[in-house]
Design a protein around this motif. Structure first.
Motif, short mmCIF file in Angstrom:
data_model
loop_
_atom_site.label_atom_id
_atom_site.label_comp_id
_atom_site.label_asym_id
_atom_site.label_seq_id
_atom_site.Cartn_x
_atom_site.Cartn_y
_atom_site.Cartn_z
N PRO A 68 -0.60 -4.15 4.46
CA PRO A 68 0.73 -4.24 3.86
C PRO A 68 1.55 -5.37 4.49
N GLY A 69 2.25 -6.11 3.63
CA GLY A 69 3.07 -7.21 4.08
C GLY A 69 2.36 -8.54 4.12
N MET A 70 1.04 -8.55 4.00
CA MET A 70 0.29 -9.79 4.05
C MET A 70 0.56 -10.63 2.80
N PRO A 71 0.96 -11.92 2.93
CA PRO A 71 1.16 -12.76 1.75
C PRO A 71 -0.17 -13.06 1.07
N ALA A 72 -0.15 -13.12 -0.25
CA ALA A 72 -1.36 -13.35 -1.01
C ALA A 72 -1.02 -14.08 -2.31
N GLU A 73 -2.04 -14.70 -2.89
CA GLU A 73 -1.90 -15.39 -4.16
C GLU A 73 -2.95 -14.88 -5.13
N ALA A 74 -2.60 -14.91 -6.40
CA ALA A 74 -3.53 -14.45 -7.44
C ALA A 74 -3.56 -15.45 -8.58
N THR A 75 -4.76 -15.75 -9.03
CA THR A 75 -4.93 -16.64 -10.18
C THR A 75 -5.17 -15.81 -11.42
N ILE A 76 -4.27 -15.93 -12.39
CA ILE A 76 -4.35 -15.14 -13.62
C ILE A 76 -4.69 -16.09 -14.77
N THR A 77 -5.79 -15.81 -15.46
CA THR A 77 -6.14 -16.59 -16.63
C THR A 77 -5.23 -16.21 -17.79
N LEU A 78 -4.63 -17.22 -18.40
CA LEU A 78 -3.72 -16.96 -19.51
C LEU A 78 -4.51 -16.87 -20.80
N LEU A 79 -4.38 -15.76 -21.48
CA LEU A 79 -5.09 -15.54 -22.74
C LEU A 79 -4.25 -16.06 -23.90
N PRO A 80 -4.89 -16.32 -25.03
CA PRO A 80 -4.10 -16.76 -26.20
C PRO A 80 -3.05 -15.72 -26.57
N ALA A 81 -1.87 -16.15 -26.85
CA ALA A 81 -0.77 -15.24 -27.18
C ALA A 81 -1.09 -14.48 -28.46
N GLY A 82 -0.78 -13.19 -28.45
CA GLY A 82 -0.97 -12.38 -29.65
C GLY A 82 -2.36 -11.84 -29.82
N ASP A 111 -2.32 4.04 3.17
CA ASP A 111 -3.55 4.26 2.39
C ASP A 111 -4.12 2.89 2.05
N LEU A 112 -5.03 2.38 2.89
CA LEU A 112 -5.58 1.04 2.70
C LEU A 112 -6.71 1.00 1.68
N ASP A 113 -7.14 2.15 1.20
CA ASP A 113 -8.15 2.15 0.14
C ASP A 113 -7.57 1.72 -1.19
N HIS A 114 -6.25 1.84 -1.34
CA HIS A 114 -5.60 1.51 -2.61
C HIS A 114 -4.42 0.59 -2.32
N VAL A 115 -4.69 -0.71 -2.34
CA VAL A 115 -3.63 -1.69 -2.10
C VAL A 115 -3.40 -2.48 -3.38
N TRP A 116 -2.26 -3.12 -3.44
CA TRP A 116 -1.94 -3.92 -4.62
C TRP A 116 -1.06 -5.09 -4.21
N ALA A 161 0.87 -1.19 0.00
CA ALA A 161 0.00 0.00 0.00
C ALA A 161 0.89 1.22 0.00
N HIS A 162 0.29 2.33 -0.39
CA HIS A 162 1.04 3.58 -0.34
C HIS A 162 1.27 3.95 1.11
#
Length: 330
Positions: free
Chosen positions: A315-329, A235-240, A49-50
């Protein structure tokens, strides 16, 4: 009750349709196989977070007011701390006094200019009168009506009057210059007053944005000054989530793509995120970050922006994200 033949036919068709619908899914799998599931990649990292480390600037004094502890939510503009401002208020009062004196000096110089201008008017009238006496005595001298000594005296008086006029005209310019200097001094004093007013405002520490006080690093009575941390504001309203994707998957990840994020702290909750940044430069996988796919030499940094309305993600919390892989190109 006996059913007619058309009725039995209709019932038979309906039964066959229902059976067909029930059997279509297994028949479809048997004929065409199970539809392919979109490939995805699981990345991990830490919530960020910021963060802003807040301190007093331009002033140095003991802390006189410190009302908040860690964990307090504050709004933008909230006064977080204040230092003893008596010295700075006294300096402000001195500046106001100096400025008042400068204003009076401007008024005095303007009054002097008016007086000198009146003197110049009087000098011109006096010179004109003596010049008339000079012309008259000059005529009288030609007919020996006045002596040479009296005429010489009149000439001297005219010269003296002209010199007096020239001197007073120079005093007019001097008075104008004095006014310019006094006004410049007044402007300087006004600027000094404004600067000290700004300095006084630095004795109050306000929240630059809405957030949560993560760390309180000072106590009441401590000497605060430039570089001395007072609070850390998150700034917990905008975390990443800072994560990394393998080079082999880079062409299948897109900006703005929705992402599902989970944490060990709340394993049953899925947070909605989106890819907000993809680095254009490759780097070696950080030692603190591991991808779930086979480790490769080069990875690309991602920033996954996450909705955090309840401020559960910290901030500092471990997390995982699942990203769908789109067709290349595409």
């Amino acid at each position: 009750m006996n059913m007619t033949r058309p009725t039995r036919l209709i019932i038979t068709v309906l039964v066959l349709l229902a059976a067909g619908l029930l059997l279509w899914t297994p028949i479809k799998k048997l004929l065409f196989g199970t539809p392919p599931v979109a490939p995805s990649v699981l990345v991990s990292g830490n919530i960020e977070a910021h963060q802003s480390v807040l301190s007093f600037t331009e002033v140095q004094a003991p802390i006189s007011w410190l009302p908040f502890d860690e964990g307090k939510s504050v709004q933008v503009g909230t006064v977080l701390a204040q230092v003893d401002d008596r010295l700075y208020r006294q300096q402000l009062q001195i500046d106001r006094t100096i400025m008042a004196v400068a204003q009076k000096q401007v008024a005095v110089n303007e009054s002097n200019l008016a007086a000198v201008r009146n003197t110049v008017i009087s000098d011109r009238l006096d010179l004109a009168n003596k010049e008339r006496d000079f012309v008259r005595d000059q005529s009288q001298l030609k007919i020996n009506a006045v002596s040479q000594q009296a005429f010489d005296l009149t000439s001297t008086v005219v010269a003296q009057a002209a010199a007096t006029l020239a001197r007073d005209q120079a005093l007019v310019q001097e008075a104008r210059d004095n006014i310019d200097l006094a006004r410049a001094s007044l402007a300087s004093d006004a600027a000094k007053l404004a600067l000290d007013q700004v300095t006084l405002s630095y004795t109050v520490l306000k929240a630059p944005f809405s957030g949560v006080l993560a760390v309180r690093e000072a106590e009441l009575g401590e000497l605060a000054g430039p570089g001395v941390a007072i609070f850390t504001l998150d700034d917990l309203d905008h975390v990443w989530l800072r994560a990394y994707v393998n080079e082999t998957n880079l062409s299948q990840v897109r900006l703005g793509e929705p992402v599902a994020v989970s944490t060990d702290t709340y394993p049953d909750h899925r947070y909605h995120g989106r890819i907000g940044f993809i680095s254009s430069e490759a780097e070696f996988t950080p030692k603190t970050v591991e991808t779930h796919a086979e480790r490769v030499t080069l990875v690309y940094r991602l920033r996954i922006d996450i909705d955090n309305p309840t401020h559960e993600l910290l901030p500092g919390m471990p997390a995982e994200a699942t990203i769908t892989l789109l067709p290349a190109g595409k």
